[in-house]
Design a protein around this motif. Structure first.
Motif, PDB file in Angstrom:
ATOM      1  N   PHE A 145      34.863  33.460  49.994  1.00  0.00           N
ATOM      2  CA  PHE A 145      35.951  32.532  50.318  1.00  0.00           C
ATOM      3  C   PHE A 145      36.306  31.740  49.066  1.00  0.00           C
ATOM      4  CE2 PHE A 145      34.414  33.644  54.406  1.00  0.00           C
ATOM      5  CZ  PHE A 145      35.494  33.500  55.265  1.00  0.00           C
ATOM      6  N   VAL A 146      37.601  31.592  48.831  1.00  0.00           N
ATOM      7  CA  VAL A 146      38.056  30.756  47.717  1.00  0.00           C
ATOM      8  C   VAL A 146      38.608  29.473  48.329  1.00  0.00           C
ATOM      9  CG1 VAL A 146      39.494  30.618  45.671  1.00  0.00           C
ATOM     10  CG2 VAL A 146      38.644  32.850  46.436  1.00  0.00           C
ATOM     11  N   HIS A 147      37.959  28.360  48.020  1.00  0.00           N
ATOM     12  CA  HIS A 147      38.345  27.065  48.572  1.00  0.00           C
ATOM     13  C   HIS A 147      39.084  26.241  47.530  1.00  0.00           C
ATOM     14  CE1 HIS A 147      35.638  27.720  51.965  1.00  0.00           C
ATOM     15  NE2 HIS A 147      34.677  28.029  51.116  1.00  0.00           N
ATOM     16  N   GLY A 148      39.989  25.397  47.988  1.00  0.00           N
ATOM     17  CA  GLY A 148      40.606  24.412  47.101  1.00  0.00           C
ATOM     18  C   GLY A 148      41.654  24.986  46.172  1.00  0.00           C
ATOM     19  N   ILE A 149      42.366  25.996  46.649  1.00  0.00           N
ATOM     20  CA  ILE A 149      43.410  26.573  45.798  1.00  0.00           C
ATOM     21  C   ILE A 149      44.687  26.757  46.620  1.00  0.00           C
ATOM     22  CG2 ILE A 149      42.841  29.018  46.232  1.00  0.00           C
ATOM     23  CD1 ILE A 149      43.271  29.438  43.192  1.00  0.00           C
ATOM     24  N   ASP A 150      45.810  26.498  45.983  1.00  0.00           N
ATOM     25  CA  ASP A 150      47.116  26.762  46.595  1.00  0.00           C
ATOM     26  C   ASP A 150      47.742  27.891  45.783  1.00  0.00           C
ATOM     27  OD1 ASP A 150      49.728  26.867  47.392  1.00  0.00           O
ATOM     28  OD2 ASP A 150      50.131  24.711  47.157  1.00  0.00           O
ATOM     29  N   LEU A 151      47.844  29.052  46.388  1.00  0.00           N
ATOM     30  CA  LEU A 151      48.319  30.223  45.635  1.00  0.00           C
ATOM     31  C   LEU A 151      49.784  30.103  45.242  1.00  0.00           C
ATOM     32  CD1 LEU A 151      46.504  33.088  47.617  1.00  0.00           C
ATOM     33  CD2 LEU A 151      45.951  32.240  45.331  1.00  0.00           C
ATOM     34  N   ALA A 152      50.501  29.129  45.831  1.00  0.00           N
ATOM     35  CA  ALA A 152      51.905  28.930  45.456  1.00  0.00           C
ATOM     36  C   ALA A 152      52.028  28.184  44.136  1.00  0.00           C
ATOM     37  CB  ALA A 152      52.634  28.164  46.552  1.00  0.00           C
ATOM     38  N   SER A 153      51.008  27.407  43.763  1.00  0.00           N
ATOM     39  CA  SER A 153      51.190  26.551  42.584  1.00  0.00           C
ATOM     40  C   SER A 153      50.033  26.569  41.595  1.00  0.00           C
ATOM     41  CB  SER A 153      51.428  25.104  43.038  1.00  0.00           C
ATOM     42  OG  SER A 153      50.347  24.681  43.836  1.00  0.00           O
ATOM     43  N   ASP A 154      48.899  27.138  41.956  1.00  0.00           N
ATOM     44  CA  ASP A 154      47.697  26.960  41.119  1.00  0.00           C
ATOM     45  C   ASP A 154      47.304  28.195  40.307  1.00  0.00           C
ATOM     46  OD1 ASP A 154      47.537  24.458  42.185  1.00  0.00           O
ATOM     47  OD2 ASP A 154      45.918  24.916  43.592  1.00  0.00           O
ATOM     48  N   LEU A 155      48.183  29.172  40.161  1.00  0.00           N
ATOM     49  CA  LEU A 155      47.759  30.410  39.511  1.00  0.00           C
ATOM     50  C   LEU A 155      48.026  30.414  38.005  1.00  0.00           C
ATOM     51  CD1 LEU A 155      48.496  33.226  42.127  1.00  0.00           C
ATOM     52  CD2 LEU A 155      46.309  32.254  41.442  1.00  0.00           C
ATOM     53  N   SER A 156      47.277  29.617  37.273  1.00  0.00           N
ATOM     54  CA  SER A 156      47.339  29.694  35.807  1.00  0.00           C
ATOM     55  C   SER A 156      46.688  31.007  35.381  1.00  0.00           C
ATOM     56  CB  SER A 156      46.568  28.533  35.190  1.00  0.00           C
ATOM     57  OG  SER A 156      45.186  28.700  35.453  1.00  0.00           O
ATOM     58  N   SER A 157      46.888  31.402  34.125  1.00  0.00           N
ATOM     59  CA  SER A 157      46.294  32.679  33.699  1.00  0.00           C
ATOM     60  C   SER A 157      44.762  32.600  33.720  1.00  0.00           C
ATOM     61  CB  SER A 157      46.819  33.104  32.336  1.00  0.00           C
ATOM     62  OG  SER A 157      46.563  32.083  31.421  1.00  0.00           O
ATOM     63  N   ASN A 158      44.199  31.436  33.451  1.00  0.00           N
ATOM     64  CA  ASN A 158      42.738  31.288  33.554  1.00  0.00           C
ATOM     65  C   ASN A 158      42.258  31.520  34.971  1.00  0.00           C
ATOM     66  OD1 ASN A 158      41.803  30.763  31.005  1.00  0.00           O
ATOM     67  ND2 ASN A 158      42.194  28.558  31.139  1.00  0.00           N
ATOM     68  N   THR A 159      42.973  30.912  35.916  1.00  0.00           N
ATOM     69  CA  THR A 159      42.586  31.060  37.324  1.00  0.00           C
ATOM     70  C   THR A 159      42.680  32.513  37.752  1.00  0.00           C
ATOM     71  OG1 THR A 159      43.300  28.824  37.788  1.00  0.00           O
ATOM     72  CG2 THR A 159      43.143  30.299  39.670  1.00  0.00           C
ATOM     73  N   VAL A 160      43.771  33.168  37.338  1.00  0.00           N
ATOM     74  CA  VAL A 160      43.938  34.581  37.695  1.00  0.00           C
ATOM     75  C   VAL A 160      42.762  35.391  37.133  1.00  0.00           C
ATOM     76  CG1 VAL A 160      45.362  36.633  37.283  1.00  0.00           C
ATOM     77  CG2 VAL A 160      46.430  34.472  37.982  1.00  0.00           C
ATOM     78  N   GLY A 161      42.366  35.083  35.903  1.00  0.00           N
ATOM     79  CA  GLY A 161      41.237  35.801  35.295  1.00  0.00           C
ATOM     80  C   GLY A 161      39.949  35.595  36.080  1.00  0.00           C
ATOM     81  N   VAL A 162      39.701  34.354  36.491  1.00  0.00           N
ATOM     82  CA  VAL A 162      38.479  34.051  37.265  1.00  0.00           C
ATOM     83  C   VAL A 162      38.526  34.770  38.618  1.00  0.00           C
ATOM     84  CG1 VAL A 162      37.180  32.207  38.424  1.00  0.00           C
ATOM     85  CG2 VAL A 162      38.106  31.824  36.124  1.00  0.00           C
ATOM     86  N   LEU A 163      39.691  34.744  39.266  1.00  0.00           N
ATOM     87  CA  LEU A 163      39.809  35.370  40.588  1.00  0.00           C
ATOM     88  C   LEU A 163      39.712  36.898  40.481  1.00  0.00           C
ATOM     89  CD1 LEU A 163      42.564  33.222  42.339  1.00  0.00           C
ATOM     90  CD2 LEU A 163      40.082  33.060  42.580  1.00  0.00           C
ATOM     91  N   ARG A 164      40.279  37.467  39.422  1.00  0.00           N
ATOM     92  CA  ARG A 164      40.197  38.930  39.264  1.00  0.00           C
ATOM     93  C   ARG A 164      38.734  39.350  39.109  1.00  0.00           C
ATOM     94  NH1 ARG A 164      43.671  39.886  35.281  1.00  0.00           N
ATOM     95  NH2 ARG A 164      45.362  40.668  36.561  1.00  0.00           N
ATOM     96  N   GLN A 165      37.988  38.594  38.317  1.00  0.00           N
ATOM     97  CA  GLN A 165      36.561  38.886  38.134  1.00  0.00           C
ATOM     98  C   GLN A 165      35.821  38.740  39.470  1.00  0.00           C
ATOM     99  OE1 GLN A 165      36.381  39.731  34.881  1.00  0.00           O
ATOM    100  NE2 GLN A 165      34.490  40.754  35.508  1.00  0.00           N
ATOM    101  N   ALA A 166      36.173  37.688  40.216  1.00  0.00           N
ATOM    102  CA  ALA A 166      35.512  37.453  41.515  1.00  0.00           C
ATOM    103  C   ALA A 166      35.840  38.584  42.488  1.00  0.00           C
ATOM    104  CB  ALA A 166      35.960  36.112  42.089  1.00  0.00           C
ATOM    105  N   LEU A 167      37.050  39.086  42.414  1.00  0.00           N
ATOM    106  CA  LEU A 167      37.431  40.207  43.276  1.00  0.00           C
ATOM    107  C   LEU A 167      36.600  41.444  42.937  1.00  0.00           C
ATOM    108  CD1 LEU A 167      39.430  41.229  45.441  1.00  0.00           C
ATOM    109  CD2 LEU A 167      41.017  41.773  43.585  1.00  0.00           C
ATOM    110  N   GLY A 168      36.433  41.691  41.637  1.00  0.00           N
ATOM    111  CA  GLY A 168      35.601  42.822  41.212  1.00  0.00           C
ATOM    112  C   GLY A 168      34.152  42.669  41.651  1.00  0.00           C
TER     113      GLY A 168
END
Ligand SMILES: O=C(O)CCC(=O)C(=O)O
Ligand SMILES: [Fe+2]
Length: 284
Positions: free
Chosen positions: A21-44
């Protein structure tokens, strides 16, 4: 904006065998490139990421998905009239068959299988309509060394003909929500054990929905071993059952997980919006 220096969100592994579960994120406004990188790694790592209470418009849903890659417009699914990048996964109250109501991973019938999907719940039944996920790293890791070695030497043939083709009972059952049977002609061969493009880990890559047989083996010869692998991979230890509410998102990786949409809410309506992302060729 979220970044790794002051990451406002946190990733909590599910209490089951797959997903986080990813808590504390709003996918409409919080997707900086750093965040995307962290989430992509977490998905993997976790195979599927779950988000709650995302109040996304269709355009915001598309933008969130595009932050992770190029969109693949599924050639079989009905689409949202106003946004053809969004596939509609709907079951009407009078419909008996649902979409994805068996263990499978999407797009294994493609030579370059889609990476995954971001599925957003719009309307959910008051009870039922959960989706199960299974962890294909765990499925591989928990096999014996002997069987792992055998499987690492095999490839398997996958197809969409029997599912999305003209003769499919499934297509007839889902009320015109799946079309273009003439495009269900391609087959693909992939390693049975793939090396995951993000994590580098080995994962079992056969599935009951689309895998026909091992390359060089007949269907009859393949069936006992495939059935054994399907039962093994779907063991409760490898799975998690996600309960939806409007605004919930499951973002899954097709290479590391299977999913199963539970069809237990006849008479109620369920509407999901699915955006699928392009993947890459899979190697052993
Ligand atoms: O409706 C669901 O929960 C998943 C359906 C499915 O298999 C898919 O969208 O690929
Ligand atoms: Fe699916």
């Amino acid at each position: 904006m979220a970044d790794t220096a002051a990451q406002p969100f946190h990733i909590e592994p599910s209490p089951g065998g797959v997903g986080a579960f990813v808590h504390g994120i709003d996918l409409a406004s919080d997707l900086s490139s750093n965040t995307v990188g962290v989430l992509r790694q977490a998905l993997g790592d976790h195979c599927v990421l779950f988000f709650r209470d995302q109040k996304l418009t269709p355009d915001e849903h598309i933008a969130a998905a595009e932050a992770f890659g190029e969109i693949n417009v599924n050639r079989f699914f009905a689409r949202l009239l106003t946004h053809d990048k969004i596939a509609l996964v709907v079951k009407e109250p009078g419909q008996k068959t649902n979409i994805g109501g068996n263990w499978h991973t999407d797009h294994s019938y493609d030579q370059i299988p889609a990476m995954g999907s971001m599925l957003l719940a719009r309307e959910t039944p008051t009870r039922g309509g959960d989706t199960l996920f299974a962890n294909m790293y765990a499925a591989f890791d928990s096999l014996s060394e002997g069987l792992k070695e055998t499987l690492c030497g095999l490839r398997a043939v996958h197809s969409s003909r029997h599912v999305f083709g003209a003769d499919s009972a499934y297509v007839k059952g889902v009320n015109g929500r799946i079309g273009n049977p003439e495009l269900a002609t391609q087959d693909a061969v992939h390693p049975v054990i793939i090396r995951h493009p993000i994590s580098g880990r080995q994962a079992l890559y056969v599935n009951a929905g689309f895998t026909l047989h091992f390359e060089g083996w007949t269907e009859k010869e393949s069936k006992p071993l495939l059935d054994m692998l399907y039962a093994h991979a779907a063991r409760p230890e490898h799975t998690y059952r996600f309960q939806w509410a409007p605004g919930s998102i499951a973002f899954w990786d097709n290479r590391a997980s299977w999913h199963y949409a539970v069809n237990d809410y006849h008479g109620a309506r369920r509407e999901m919006h699915r955006i699928t992302l392009e993947g890459e060729a899979l190697g052993a």
